[in-house]
Scaffold this active site. Sequence first.
Site, PDB file in Angstrom:
ATOM      1  CG  HIS A 303      -1.975   1.016   1.147  1.00  0.00           C
ATOM      2  ND1 HIS A 303      -1.787   2.389   1.356  1.00  0.00           N
ATOM      3  CD2 HIS A 303      -3.413   0.895   1.285  1.00  0.00           C
ATOM      4  CE1 HIS A 303      -2.796   3.071   1.271  1.00  0.00           C
ATOM      5  NE2 HIS A 303      -3.736   2.322   1.222  1.00  0.00           N
ATOM      6  CG  HIS A 346       0.645   6.343   9.592  1.00  0.00           C
ATOM      7  ND1 HIS A 346       0.180   7.722   8.849  1.00  0.00           N
ATOM      8  CD2 HIS A 346       2.238   6.615   9.542  1.00  0.00           C
ATOM      9  CE1 HIS A 346       1.548   8.157   8.630  1.00  0.00           C
ATOM     10  NE2 HIS A 346       2.512   7.484   8.853  1.00  0.00           N
ATOM     11  CD  GLU A 352      -2.862  11.620   8.914  1.00  0.00           C
ATOM     12  OE1 GLU A 352      -4.011  10.978   9.034  1.00  0.00           O
ATOM     13  OE2 GLU A 352      -1.994  11.144   8.260  1.00  0.00           O
ATOM     14  CE1 TYR A 361     -10.088   6.923   3.844  1.00  0.00           C
ATOM     15  CE2 TYR A 361     -10.157   6.440   6.350  1.00  0.00           C
ATOM     16  CZ  TYR A 361      -9.643   6.748   5.167  1.00  0.00           C
ATOM     17  OH  TYR A 361      -8.115   6.807   5.296  1.00  0.00           O
TER      18      TYR A 361
END
EC number: 1.13.11.5
Length: 448
Positions: A303, A346, A352, A361
């Site tokens: 990814h 992450h 963000e 999503y």
Amino acid sequence: MNINTVPELIGRGSASITPGYMSGFKNSFETEALPGALPIGRNSPQRCAYGLYAEQLSGSPFTAPRGSNERSWLYRIRPSVKHSGRFAKADVGLWRTAPCHEHEMPIAQLRWDPPPLPQHEQTFLQGVVTMTTAGDANTQAGMAAHIYLITASMVDQAFYNADGELMFVPQQGSLRFVTEFGRIDAGPGEIVVIPRGVKFRVELTGGPARGYLCENYGGAFTLPERGPIGANCLANARDFLTPVAAYEDKDTPTELFVKWGGTLWATTLPYSPIDVVAWHGNYAPYKYDLRTFSPVGAIGFDHPDPSIFTVLTAPSETPGTANIDFVIFPERWMVADNTFRPPWYHMNIMSEFMGLIYGVYDAKPQGFVPGGASLHNMMLPHGPDREAFDHASNGELKPTKLTGTMAFMFETRYPQRVTEYAATSGLLQPDYADCWTGLEKRFDPTRP
């Protein structure tokens, strides 16, 4: 003078002008609403055609490198010095500006439900609610993330923002931006960018409107470098649209609002300041249809980083480190083999702020809904919830197309502080972090 001019649509006090556009990203455009209004071969003639005034609007210092030097010449009925009356402070409502320390910065991942549209009449200026702020507008660094809730058009009003550039991301309802450069119509799936210092008003074109608003205190948004991707894909310059000239010659009392130094100021003019008859230059508002973004991705395995989905970037003084990146997660094919396809878990040096325009999503199929928002501040872990993890870990890895979805992210190098409204409005989901509680220990040293 200009093939994109539509003089038959222009008139005195014109209020229902059909928008026209010029293609390209920050080209050196030229457009005139009356034939011969643009001077030839010079910017500031002794006498302008039609009795107009020549005025330069600079978006960068005079000595900025040519590639980042932004300015436009405007030929208008009255110069902007005639747009400055005796200003008085106006009610800024729930619009906040960095630095804003009205609420402590929680060490937590945050997610909000969509704010409801009010039942009463509320214009754009009354309907901006700030969710997060970052950096310092006084040093021209950082950003703010807002949501707008509009149920009424601005009438006999105009506004410009001296604190920053504005990016509108419509989520519900369509808007018309009546700017001094021309008209722009936009709805969900599109964005509109209004540069610092450009006067405009916002009108509804079809029912109440809700959306997201990024206020960029730093350098202007620009296209990211493609690097090894090459000359094509991502956001292509030809898909950006800048309006053709359109003006108002109305001697109607008009309220002019200015956001300057984090404060909203107001004065009353005896005429409309949307009076630019012709202009040329590369400092102008524009719109872009996010559905024309051409994504790239892994066609083998793994990814890739989400930076491949960057539409626009506002760079900082540090190469490769953005003041703001505007990133989208659009429709796309997922084909990577032997790969966990959703975004991985992450921890990030960047902060963000995410929103969802429509659809679902893929990393958060539950709880993150259109019109809502989430915040993952720097060095706070985040990633797929239990449902997304189980599905991606055990599902058949056949080519799959994600359809009917459009999420986005305002990512900045600065920590984002939540406002009092964001913390106490009742929209904050108290159980957001529970989406990861079902992620149990899977480690077994006897089973490779």
